[in-house]
Design a protein around this motif. Sequence first.
Motif, short mmCIF file in Angstrom:
data_model
loop_
_atom_site.label_atom_id
_atom_site.label_comp_id
_atom_site.label_asym_id
_atom_site.label_seq_id
_atom_site.Cartn_x
_atom_site.Cartn_y
_atom_site.Cartn_z
N SER A 62 -4.37 0.60 -2.02
CA SER A 62 -3.82 -0.69 -2.42
C SER A 62 -2.85 -0.49 -3.58
O SER A 62 -3.00 0.42 -4.40
N ASN B 1 -8.40 -0.15 -5.95
CA ASN B 1 -8.67 1.27 -5.75
C ASN B 1 -9.82 1.75 -6.63
O ASN B 1 -10.67 2.54 -6.20
N CYS C 173 0.83 -1.20 0.00
CA CYS C 173 0.00 0.00 0.00
C CYS C 173 0.87 1.25 0.00
O CYS C 173 2.07 1.18 0.26
#
Length: 420
Positions: free
Chosen positions: A344, A350, A130
């Motif tokens: 992410s 996303n 992330c």
Amino acid sequence: MRPKQCTAVLAALLSLLFLSSCSGDKDKPLIIWTDSVDFASYVELFNATHKDMKAVLVYKSAPASALPPAKDELPPDLVIGSWLKNSTTRKNFTPLDYMLREQRISRPDFYAPVFDYGNINEKQYLLPVCFNLPAMVFSRRNENLLEDSHFVNPEQVRSTAASFNEVDAGGVYTAMGYAPSWDEEFMYAVTKLYGAGYREKGSNFSWNAAGMRASMDFLREWTQSSNTDTASEQNFQFKYLYVPKYKQVSTGRCLFAFMSSGDFFSLTDEQSSPLTFRWLEQDGKIIVQDEIVTMGLYKRARNVRKAEKFMGWFTKEETQRDLILRTKNMKLSTESFGIAGGFSALKSVNEKIYPTYHRQLLGNLPEEEYLVLPNILPPRWPGLKQRVILPCLKESTSTESYAQAASLEDRIADWTKQYF
């Protein structure tokens, strides 16, 4: 210890009890070191959905610094955390290129710049988990003050903030749009946008002197031209901005607050509903914040197959959808944003999943060509930043102290004497 940390440690202890009762390599669980407490929940779901294997989570506040493990310590199979990419730690990891060739990990699923962050010397040592982005947050009622609906650069922040300023008859500020001295992290972000180019050099770091000087001159001139002087900025902050950032911009006293995406989207609906944001950029580039979470396969892992299984499972869209839903359903008192507190590394997560929970991201996710990843930074970067860079920025941009401010070189020398 925070509640989430307690959960992580408890999970580790319970799993270690399981470990002690098992016999043979086949039954030994996967050992995961991490500084991300969100993985306590992720490991629980992995264990619940994989009856043929179990994972143990061991919380490490600084997993990179804990490598290699002590002689009497159970070695990890996977290491997940921030600050894993540097010359000191990469020797502890096994390249994962074979998993890419065998298509157990799909490179096109990731943001290309974020994925490449884990590549060192043409080998993929780390998989990204992330990342977070810098943003300027402000009240919705002031949305008409910015032309662009997605981005804002430092010069636009300065000019828009200056027009927001109000002064009473006595010359005292009753409203101030924004001041660089309010937030050292904002100043640090500006230096990166202006090309400071911090990077690892031996046990310390190097930087682009011209970019650093330009950014500090810009910040100091901002204060002089818009807010009179640093003392005025600090007096205003002391008088009015003693509440959390999200409340600062709601009061009408100031226009902007600087926040990371992780902090902004961790606010409750009640806290964030009056607010909106713009990504902080310069020349079409957004600098990804330093604390990128990655995962690596420890080179002396005892459970390689199980580690590969976990990595393959974790880097699937459907898995991360389930992880986010699980976090929401647990209704934690302090809610974490997205995957491990950030966006992410997987594009589809996303684009498809995040806007479901955060409506402001609908149509407002930057494309991968906007993303610029930080250079390799030294293992002690958090300490260097806090004790060397931020104090230098604070003094060098102050209208009162910049002429006497110690140079960055002198500060590094003093820091080195204390910590080496």
